[in-house]
Scaffold this motif. Structure first.
Motif, mmCIF file in Angstrom:
data_model
loop_
_atom_site.group_PDB
_atom_site.id
_atom_site.type_symbol
_atom_site.label_atom_id
_atom_site.label_comp_id
_atom_site.label_asym_id
_atom_site.label_seq_id
_atom_site.Cartn_x
_atom_site.Cartn_y
_atom_site.Cartn_z
ATOM 1 N N UNK A 1 28.138 51.532 44.637
ATOM 2 C CA UNK A 1 26.953 51.520 45.496
ATOM 3 C C UNK A 1 25.648 51.626 44.712
ATOM 4 N N UNK A 2 25.648 52.445 43.642
ATOM 5 C CA UNK A 2 24.425 52.610 42.858
ATOM 6 C C UNK A 2 24.039 51.308 42.164
ATOM 7 N N UNK A 3 25.041 50.583 41.665
ATOM 8 C CA UNK A 3 24.748 49.312 40.996
ATOM 9 C C UNK A 3 24.205 48.286 41.985
ATOM 10 N N UNK A 4 24.790 48.259 43.160
ATOM 11 C CA UNK A 4 24.298 47.340 44.192
ATOM 12 C C UNK A 4 22.866 47.695 44.575
ATOM 13 N N UNK A 5 22.598 49.007 44.693
ATOM 14 C CA UNK A 5 21.252 49.454 45.054
ATOM 15 C C UNK A 5 20.234 49.034 44.004
ATOM 16 N N UNK A 6 20.595 49.125 42.741
ATOM 17 C CA UNK A 6 19.664 48.731 41.679
ATOM 18 C C UNK A 6 19.329 47.249 41.767
ATOM 19 N N UNK A 7 20.327 46.437 42.090
ATOM 20 C CA UNK A 7 20.082 45.004 42.198
ATOM 21 C C UNK A 7 19.188 44.677 43.390
ATOM 22 N N UNK A 8 19.306 45.466 44.453
ATOM 23 C CA UNK A 8 18.542 45.170 45.657
ATOM 24 C C UNK A 8 17.178 45.816 45.711
ATOM 25 N N UNK A 9 16.868 46.724 44.756
ATOM 26 C CA UNK A 9 15.615 47.467 44.822
ATOM 27 C C UNK A 9 14.382 46.558 44.784
ATOM 28 N N UNK A 10 14.316 45.568 43.898
ATOM 29 C CA UNK A 10 13.137 44.680 43.915
ATOM 30 C C UNK A 10 12.969 43.955 45.244
ATOM 31 N N UNK A 11 14.080 43.575 45.861
ATOM 32 C CA UNK A 11 14.001 42.899 47.152
ATOM 33 C C UNK A 11 13.475 43.846 48.227
ATOM 34 N N UNK A 12 13.856 45.118 48.138
ATOM 35 C CA UNK A 12 13.363 46.101 49.100
ATOM 36 C C UNK A 12 11.866 46.297 48.990
ATOM 37 N N UNK A 13 11.364 46.362 47.761
ATOM 38 C CA UNK A 13 9.915 46.533 47.572
ATOM 39 C C UNK A 13 9.159 45.306 48.079
ATOM 40 N N UNK A 14 9.719 44.126 47.847
ATOM 41 C CA UNK A 14 9.079 42.908 48.339
ATOM 42 C C UNK A 14 9.071 42.893 49.868
ATOM 43 N N UNK A 15 10.155 43.340 50.463
ATOM 44 C CA UNK A 15 10.236 43.401 51.917
ATOM 45 C C UNK A 15 9.173 44.341 52.466
ATOM 46 N N UNK A 16 8.990 45.505 51.843
ATOM 47 C CA UNK A 16 8.000 46.473 52.313
ATOM 48 C C UNK A 16 6.599 45.873 52.302
ATOM 49 N N UNK A 17 6.268 45.166 51.229
ATOM 50 C CA UNK A 17 4.955 44.535 51.143
ATOM 51 C C UNK A 17 4.776 43.477 52.234
ATOM 52 N N UNK A 18 5.820 42.693 52.445
ATOM 53 C CA UNK A 18 5.741 41.645 53.460
ATOM 54 C C UNK A 18 5.520 42.242 54.853
ATOM 55 N N UNK A 19 6.266 43.299 55.163
ATOM 56 C CA UNK A 19 6.167 43.912 56.491
ATOM 57 C C UNK A 19 4.775 44.498 56.707
ATOM 58 N N UNK A 20 4.262 45.239 55.717
ATOM 59 C CA UNK A 20 2.950 45.868 55.850
ATOM 60 C C UNK A 20 1.859 44.807 55.971
ATOM 61 N N UNK A 21 1.940 43.774 55.153
ATOM 62 C CA UNK A 21 0.925 42.717 55.193
ATOM 63 C C UNK A 21 0.928 42.019 56.553
ATOM 64 N N UNK A 22 2.117 41.644 57.042
ATOM 65 C CA UNK A 22 2.194 40.941 58.319
ATOM 66 C C UNK A 22 1.757 41.838 59.479
ATOM 67 N N UNK A 23 2.136 43.111 59.423
ATOM 68 C CA UNK A 23 1.740 44.035 60.485
ATOM 69 C C UNK A 23 0.224 44.164 60.547
ATOM 70 N N UNK A 24 -0.383 44.278 59.387
ATOM 71 C CA UNK A 24 -1.829 44.453 59.328
ATOM 72 C C UNK A 24 -2.572 43.160 59.656
ATOM 73 N N UNK A 25 -2.104 42.058 59.097
ATOM 74 C CA UNK A 25 -2.826 40.795 59.213
ATOM 75 C C UNK A 25 -2.567 40.077 60.540
ATOM 76 N N UNK A 26 -1.314 40.063 60.986
ATOM 77 C CA UNK A 26 -0.955 39.264 62.156
ATOM 78 C C UNK A 26 -0.965 40.054 63.465
ATOM 79 N N UNK A 27 -0.693 41.354 63.386
ATOM 80 C CA UNK A 27 -0.585 42.154 64.610
ATOM 81 C C UNK A 27 -1.848 42.964 64.864
ATOM 82 N N UNK A 28 -2.264 43.759 63.877
ATOM 83 C CA UNK A 28 -3.370 44.694 64.096
ATOM 84 C C UNK A 28 -4.749 44.036 63.976
#
Length: 229
Positions: A1-28
């Protein structure tokens, strides 16, 4: 699980940025007065730049030799898996114990007792991660259970979603800063309303995980396998 998490961590950070940007720009942003929209434009430009940079990092990670080698090793293992003696036993013999261990870790999370979305933000964030792990595991076992189990998995998805909304709000507030939110009263009002709505939903969902009788019902749910399915 730890190895899988390390591989997915960059994708998680990218997802967070995408969600915050879209929430702020498209919704709010479209709901705010023009003067507040103007104050947010520099922040949106900064976020857009960070998203592009993160996108490049993700592409670099996915095309790296290390990531390709990791995928290759997993592919080889899937072709000829090497199991421990425990892993060679029939799944149905172990499934109740696996489920009880997973459910126990979930029920012991401190986030169930949080009484404030701000002060309890850290414990709620940890709880969201645990719910996510339990839900993904539970989805893989659905064929061995009945409709009540499927309803529970759907409930986990709802719990994960509302806690995700609250966590996104925490990240957005940190990004804006106290000074900026004071200068944006309309935005601050909408953030407070969003938090209140999701917190009310959370309070309605979490009751099943706080009483002795409902927790015992969940324990019984995960051990009652429908072996004929």
């Amino acid at each position: 699980p730890d190895r899988v998490a390390r591989q997915g961590r960059p994708l998680g950070r990218a997802r967070d940025l995408d969600v915050i940007y879209d929430q702020l720009n498209l919704v709010l942003l479209p709901q705010l007065p023009s003067q507040e929209q103007a104050q947010l434009k520099p922040l949106l430009a900064q976020l857009g730049s960070q998203r592009r940079q993160m996108g490049r990092l993700v592409n670099s990670h996915l095309s790296s030799s290390g990531h390709r080698q990791w995928l290759q090793r997993w592919g080889h293992w899937l072709e000829a898996p090497q199991l421990t003696p425990l892993g060679e036993r029939p799944l149905l013999e172990l499934l109740p114990d696996l489920q009880l261990r997973s459910l126990g870790a979930l029920l012991m999370q401190l986030g169930w007792q949080a009484e404030d979305p701000a002060r309890g933000a850290r414990s709620l964030h940890e709880l969201r991660k645990k719910i996510k792990a339990v839900r993904y595991q539970a989805e893989g076992y659905g064929d061995f259970y009945g409709v009540n189990y499927s309803s529970w998995v759907d409930e986990l998805k709802s719990l994960q979603g509302v806690l995700g909304n609250l966590q996104d709000l925490v990240v957005l507030r940190k990004l804006l800063g106290k000074k900026l939110t004071k200068q944006l009263p309309a935005l601050e009002a909408k953030l407070q309303a969003f938090q209140a709505e999701n917190w009310a939903t959370w309070l309605g969902l979490r009751g099943r995980y706080r009483t002795d009788s409902s927790r015992q019902a969940l324990r019984l749910l995960v051990v009652q396998i429908e072996r004929s399915r």
